[in-house]
Design an enzyme around this catalytic site. Sequence first.
Site, PDB file in Angstrom:
ATOM      1  N   ASP A  49     -48.131  21.864  24.782  1.00  0.00           N
ATOM      2  CA  ASP A  49     -46.821  21.633  25.400  1.00  0.00           C
ATOM      3  C   ASP A  49     -46.964  21.257  26.869  1.00  0.00           C
ATOM      4  O   ASP A  49     -45.982  20.904  27.526  1.00  0.00           O
ATOM      5  CB  ASP A  49     -45.889  22.830  25.213  1.00  0.00           C
ATOM      6  CG  ASP A  49     -46.432  24.128  25.789  1.00  0.00           C
ATOM      7  OD1 ASP A  49     -47.568  24.135  26.307  1.00  0.00           O
ATOM      8  OD2 ASP A  49     -45.717  25.146  25.718  1.00  0.00           O
ATOM      9  N   SER A  50     -48.201  21.279  27.374  1.00  0.00           N
ATOM     10  CA  SER A  50     -48.472  20.741  28.707  1.00  0.00           C
ATOM     11  C   SER A  50     -48.087  19.275  28.797  1.00  0.00           C
ATOM     12  O   SER A  50     -47.947  18.734  29.899  1.00  0.00           O
ATOM     13  CB  SER A  50     -49.955  20.907  29.048  1.00  0.00           C
ATOM     14  OG  SER A  50     -50.782  20.414  28.006  1.00  0.00           O
ATOM     15  N   LYS A 118     -50.167  26.910  17.678  1.00  0.00           N
ATOM     16  CA  LYS A 118     -50.478  27.881  18.726  1.00  0.00           C
ATOM     17  C   LYS A 118     -49.180  28.436  19.274  1.00  0.00           C
ATOM     18  O   LYS A 118     -48.208  27.693  19.455  1.00  0.00           O
ATOM     19  CB  LYS A 118     -51.284  27.250  19.863  1.00  0.00           C
ATOM     20  CG  LYS A 118     -51.629  28.265  20.990  1.00  0.00           C
ATOM     21  CD  LYS A 118     -52.612  27.698  21.996  1.00  0.00           C
ATOM     22  CE  LYS A 118     -51.946  26.808  23.020  1.00  0.00           C
ATOM     23  NZ  LYS A 118     -51.000  27.535  23.920  1.00  0.00           N
ATOM     24  N   GLU A 120     -47.688  31.496  22.277  1.00  0.00           N
ATOM     25  CA  GLU A 120     -48.002  32.417  23.362  1.00  0.00           C
ATOM     26  C   GLU A 120     -47.414  33.789  23.068  1.00  0.00           C
ATOM     27  O   GLU A 120     -46.372  33.907  22.430  1.00  0.00           O
ATOM     28  CB  GLU A 120     -47.427  31.890  24.682  1.00  0.00           C
ATOM     29  CG  GLU A 120     -48.025  30.573  25.140  1.00  0.00           C
ATOM     30  CD  GLU A 120     -47.408  30.093  26.445  1.00  0.00           C
ATOM     31  OE1 GLU A 120     -46.673  30.881  27.094  1.00  0.00           O
ATOM     32  OE2 GLU A 120     -47.658  28.935  26.829  1.00  0.00           O
ATOM     33  N   GLU A 187     -56.080  32.444  29.159  1.00  0.00           N
ATOM     34  CA  GLU A 187     -55.824  31.552  30.300  1.00  0.00           C
ATOM     35  C   GLU A 187     -55.653  32.337  31.595  1.00  0.00           C
ATOM     36  O   GLU A 187     -55.028  33.400  31.611  1.00  0.00           O
ATOM     37  CB  GLU A 187     -54.571  30.695  30.052  1.00  0.00           C
ATOM     38  CG  GLU A 187     -54.257  29.774  31.227  1.00  0.00           C
ATOM     39  CD  GLU A 187     -53.190  28.742  30.937  1.00  0.00           C
ATOM     40  OE1 GLU A 187     -52.851  27.977  31.864  1.00  0.00           O
ATOM     41  OE2 GLU A 187     -52.688  28.691  29.799  1.00  0.00           O
TER      42      GLU A 187
END
EC number: 2.1.2.11
Length: 274
Positions: A49-50, A118, A120, A187
């Site tokens: 999503d970056s 993925k 978070e 991260e």
Amino acid sequence: MSAPPRQKRLTPTTIAALKHQRPIVSLTAYTTPMARLMDAHCDLLLVGDSLGMVLYGLDTTVGVTLEMMIAHGQAVLRGVNRACVIIDMPFGSYQESREQAFRNAARIMKETGCDGIKLEGGTEMAETVAFLVERGIPVLGHVGLMPQQVNTSGGYRSKGHDEAEADKIRADATAIAKAGAFALVIEGTVEPLAREITQTLSVPTIGIGASPACDGQILVSDDMLGLFNDFKPRFVKHYAELAGVISKAVEDYATEVKARQFPGPEHTFQPRKS
């Protein structure tokens, strides 16, 4: 005539089995041409999503939509024959309930053909991860600095400096691994803590701003390629300086167009002689 057989891609199971064997090579990918260039060298490509910040100029990843992730996931899958492809679930697409998470994760996998998703989160997302895995959706976890939570977690700062925060990250990593995630991104976490978690967990860790001891590494490809000159995170290494290369190429093109040096005779079509 049938199409030629497609080379078998690496799977989440393959990635999980690499722990204690060799480091996992991973990068972000958002487009077909870049995926083609990366495929032979990467074990895992993340449609991150970056892309909201890298491609669309957003300030954070919060504004990324499910439709954006699916469109770019489809593009990446068109360029991949070997790498395992995982797609980020964007903010708001999985936090409401386990059912919402499954519905949107299943849509991503159906419409893109990716190998997993993925998401978070730590202990609060463990039940959701288990719910997805039990229903056939491979999950890559993500703990430590979580970009989707920057508005409530103090911004983009490294994590694990005090013991309470370190304990939280340990608990998050353990919970997500036990819930069935095939691997875990760590991260922006202090190096000794990332190293400790890697040595403790049975699943691979993939570091970004974490530790060389992690079972693999990932970077945002545009960062690694030096496409941004205004800001370079501490954990990024430029393996190329493409911003300057592209800027010079555009400058040269503009100069030649203005001077009518381009296109030259070799770039134009002439009538065929009868």
